[in-house]
Scaffold this motif. Structure first.
Motif, PDB file in Angstrom:
ATOM      1  N   THR A   1     -20.226  21.077  -4.650  1.00 39.68           N
ATOM      2  CA  THR A   1     -18.778  20.890  -4.115  1.00 39.68           C
ATOM      3  C   THR A   1     -18.960  22.898  -2.818  1.00 39.68           C
ATOM      4  OG1 THR A   1     -17.273  21.779  -5.511  1.00 39.68           O
ATOM      5  CG2 THR A   1     -16.801  19.834  -4.500  1.00 39.68           C
ATOM      6  N   ILE A   2     -18.701  22.565  -2.378  1.00 41.49           N
ATOM      7  CA  ILE A   2     -18.093  23.586  -0.962  1.00 41.49           C
ATOM      8  C   ILE A   2     -17.877  24.799  -1.906  1.00 41.49           C
ATOM      9  CG2 ILE A   2     -17.367  24.441   1.113  1.00 41.49           C
ATOM     10  CD1 ILE A   2     -17.812  21.932   1.575  1.00 41.49           C
ATOM     11  N   GLU A   3     -16.512  24.855  -2.013  1.00 36.71           N
ATOM     12  CA  GLU A   3     -16.221  25.713  -3.383  1.00 36.71           C
ATOM     13  C   GLU A   3     -16.588  24.961  -4.430  1.00 36.71           C
ATOM     14  OE1 GLU A   3     -14.402  27.687  -1.693  1.00 36.71           O
ATOM     15  OE2 GLU A   3     -13.564  26.762   0.038  1.00 36.71           O
TER      16      GLU A   3
ATOM     17  N   ARG B   1      -5.099  24.585  -9.652  1.00 31.37           N
ATOM     18  CA  ARG B   1      -5.118  23.526  -8.410  1.00 31.37           C
ATOM     19  C   ARG B   1      -3.943  23.466  -9.078  1.00 31.37           C
ATOM     20  NH1 ARG B   1      -8.346  21.802  -4.559  1.00 31.37           N
ATOM     21  NH2 ARG B   1     -10.261  23.369  -4.726  1.00 31.37           N
TER      22      ARG B   1
ATOM     23  N   LYS C   1     -23.997  19.913  -0.913  1.00 30.91           N
ATOM     24  CA  LYS C   1     -22.824  19.097  -1.310  1.00 30.91           C
ATOM     25  C   LYS C   1     -23.595  17.878  -1.362  1.00 30.91           C
ATOM     26  CE  LYS C   1     -18.132  17.569  -0.818  1.00 30.91           C
ATOM     27  NZ  LYS C   1     -16.637  18.177  -0.815  1.00 30.91           N
TER      28      LYS C   1
ATOM     29  N   PRO D   1     -13.147  26.830   7.584  1.00 32.29           N
ATOM     30  CA  PRO D   1     -11.569  26.189   6.755  1.00 32.29           C
ATOM     31  C   PRO D   1     -11.697  27.072   5.710  1.00 32.29           C
ATOM     32  CG  PRO D   1     -13.686  24.908   7.054  1.00 32.29           C
ATOM     33  CD  PRO D   1     -14.271  25.812   7.477  1.00 32.29           C
TER      34      PRO D   1
ATOM     35  N   LYS E   1     -11.749  16.761  -7.123  1.00 31.82           N
ATOM     36  CA  LYS E   1     -10.517  17.734  -7.303  1.00 31.82           C
ATOM     37  C   LYS E   1      -9.423  17.639  -6.197  1.00 31.82           C
ATOM     38  CE  LYS E   1     -14.264  20.988  -5.287  1.00 31.82           C
ATOM     39  NZ  LYS E   1     -14.345  22.027  -4.986  1.00 31.82           N
TER      40      LYS E   1
ATOM     41  N   PRO F   1      -9.653  26.968   1.766  1.00 34.17           N
ATOM     42  CA  PRO F   1      -9.022  26.607   0.445  1.00 34.17           C
ATOM     43  C   PRO F   1      -7.478  26.418   0.418  1.00 34.17           C
ATOM     44  CG  PRO F   1     -10.089  27.277  -0.289  1.00 34.17           C
ATOM     45  CD  PRO F   1     -10.300  28.202   0.703  1.00 34.17           C
ATOM     46  N   GLY F   2      -6.500  25.578   0.744  1.00 39.00           N
ATOM     47  CA  GLY F   2      -5.284  25.529   0.068  1.00 39.00           C
ATOM     48  C   GLY F   2      -5.193  26.249  -1.040  1.00 39.00           C
ATOM     49  N   PRO F   3      -5.096  25.900  -2.652  1.00 42.12           N
ATOM     50  CA  PRO F   3      -4.956  27.243  -3.786  1.00 42.12           C
ATOM     51  C   PRO F   3      -5.682  28.950  -3.060  1.00 42.12           C
ATOM     52  CG  PRO F   3      -6.311  25.245  -4.254  1.00 42.12           C
ATOM     53  CD  PRO F   3      -6.112  25.306  -2.671  1.00 42.12           C
TER      54      PRO F   3
ATOM     55  N   GLU G   1     -10.727  12.768  -1.148  1.00 38.60           N
ATOM     56  CA  GLU G   1     -11.369  14.041  -2.284  1.00 38.60           C
ATOM     57  C   GLU G   1     -10.047  13.782  -3.703  1.00 38.60           C
ATOM     58  OE1 GLU G   1     -14.032  17.368  -1.711  1.00 38.60           O
ATOM     59  OE2 GLU G   1     -15.746  15.953  -0.869  1.00 38.60           O
TER      60      GLU G   1
ATOM     61  N   HIS H   1      -6.943  18.394  -4.040  1.00 38.07           N
ATOM     62  CA  HIS H   1      -6.704  19.330  -3.115  1.00 38.07           C
ATOM     63  C   HIS H   1      -4.857  19.927  -3.648  1.00 38.07           C
ATOM     64  CE1 HIS H   1     -10.057  19.597  -0.382  1.00 38.07           C
ATOM     65  NE2 HIS H   1      -9.920  18.785  -1.611  1.00 38.07           N
ATOM     66  N   HIS H   2      -4.668  20.937  -3.081  1.00 37.19           N
ATOM     67  CA  HIS H   2      -3.417  21.801  -3.825  1.00 37.19           C
ATOM     68  C   HIS H   2      -1.952  20.746  -2.715  1.00 37.19           C
ATOM     69  CE1 HIS H   2      -2.947  23.550  -0.323  1.00 37.19           C
ATOM     70  NE2 HIS H   2      -2.022  23.658  -0.395  1.00 37.19           N
TER      71      HIS H   2
ATOM     72  N   TRP I   1     -21.366  26.284   9.076  1.00 34.79           N
ATOM     73  CA  TRP I   1     -19.333  26.003   9.096  1.00 34.79           C
ATOM     74  C   TRP I   1     -18.783  26.510   8.117  1.00 34.79           C
ATOM     75  CZ3 TRP I   1     -16.675  22.662   5.622  1.00 34.79           C
ATOM     76  CH2 TRP I   1     -15.444  21.942   6.689  1.00 34.79           C
ATOM     77  N   GLN I   2     -19.345  27.138   7.434  1.00 32.00           N
ATOM     78  CA  GLN I   2     -18.202  27.704   6.007  1.00 32.00           C
ATOM     79  C   GLN I   2     -18.239  28.667   5.374  1.00 32.00           C
ATOM     80  OE1 GLN I   2     -15.423  25.407   3.840  1.00 32.00           O
ATOM     81  NE2 GLN I   2     -14.263  26.932   3.042  1.00 32.00           N
TER      82      GLN I   2
END
Ligand code: XMP
Length: 319
Positions: free
Chosen positions: A315-317, A102, A311, A192, A146, A194-196, A136, A148-149, A238-239
């Motif tokens: 976590t989700i990811e 990350r 979660k 959603p 974690k 994730p940014g990475p 987070e 977030h990037h 949702w995801q």
């Protein structure tokens, strides 16, 4: 008091104008709802003094670059497209630790944006940070879950001033803003990402080959779940996505022994991403996903498992 998206838009636009003044800005656009809303707000506030930058990291979803170009054209955004596959794959060579991944990705993004900003003569960087991203990522008394990037992943020295118009919002609110801005439902209701990118859906080293595998697996899981929801077989989660595990197991391919990777399928219910519950996928839909993944990726994957963790504690990811 209920969230009022129109009022938020007016205030955000005048805030951006006030912050950037007569200067120039670039805005990081990944195609997700957060960054697209941010790009449109900044575009409205700054006009041609804002360039939307899309970095193709090599960890994007299937057909994403094409989709982004289409969205930018429809929203009349001034888009700059940067192909950075090689740069990202080589920066992540040999890296397996999730936080390190990350941080490296966050730093790469910033260096690329700094270069683009220099070329555009921009002193400001817009990004679609939401409240859960910085909560987070840990600050003050909060623990880092974690990085977030776009928060904990940012390098200490950065020559750009951040513009984050949606940083106090949660996902449901940013979707309302997207709708009020007139974006297509395909964007404001998008799940959603994730940014990475897919790098955090590859457990262990995120090689080019594995990025290709997980990209296909994610596309299959998305397609089948969306189809099942449309046919009324299940509620739209949702995801929902797939994760590539570094574990190899024994299987059979034709008459021969196979030794391939494992893919996990995950679908969750959530309101804002802060907590989540595994979403039930009907057995026949799971079977179809498993059959397609093991057939279409037969050279690489011979086992599919289903993640039923909430979660917290997950976590989700997975990273
Ligand atoms: P986790 O995995 O922490 O994710 O339960 C919560 C939500 O955030 C997304 N996610 C990210 N979003 N940058 C983002 O913009 C990131 O680095 C990042 N990591 C996770 C995740 O997909 C989920 O929707």
């Amino acid at each position: 008091m209920a969230f009022n998206p129109e009022k938020f838009i007016d205030e955000a636009i005048s805030e951006i104008k006030k912050q950037v003044g007569g200067g120039k800005a670039i805005v990081a656009m990944s195609g997700g709802v957060d960054s697209t809303v941010t790009a449109v707000l900044m575009g409205r506030a700054l006009g041609k003094n804002c360039a939307a930058i899309f970095v193709d990291t090599g960890y994007m979803r299937k057909n994403e670059p094409e989709r982004i170009k289409e969205i930018a054209a429809k929203s009349q955004l001034n888009l700059r497209f940067i192909d950075a596959h090689e740069e990202f794959y080589s920066a992540l060579k040999g890296i397996v630790e999730p936080e390190q991944k990350r941080k490296i990705i966050g730093e790469k993004f910033i260096r690329i944006f700094e270069k683009a900003a220099k070329e555009e003569k921009a002193a400001f960087l817009g990004q679609g940070t939401l409240a859960p991203d910085w909560i987070e990522s840990g600050s003050g008394l909060r623990a880092t879950i974690k990085s977030h990037h776009n928060v904990g992943g940012l390098p200490k020295e950065m020559n750009l001033t951040l513009v984050e118009p949606v940083r106090e919002l949660y996902k449901d609110e940013v979707r309302k803003v997207g709708k009020a801005l007139g974006l297509p439902e395909l964007i404001y209701n998008r799940q959603p990402f994730p940014g990475p990118g897919l790098a955090v859906r590859i457990m262990g080293e995120a090689t080019r080959e594995k990025a290709g595998i997980v990209r296909e697996a994610c596309a299959i899981a998305e397609e089948e779940i969306e189809r099942a929801a449309k046919e009324g077989k299940m509620l739209m989660p949702w995801q929902y996505f797939a994760v590539l595990l570094p574990i190899k197991t024994v299987g059979v391919l034709g008459d021969a022994r196979a030794y391939g990777y494992t893919v996990a399928v995950r679908a969750v219910e959530s309101f804002d991403g802060m907590t989540a519950k595994a979403c039930p996928i009907p057995p026949e839909v799971l079977e179809k996903i498993s059959n397609r993944i093991t057939r279409e990726l037969k050279e690489h994957v011979n086992r599919v498992v289903y993640d039923i963790t909430s979660k917290p504690p997950g976590t989700i990811e997975w990273e």
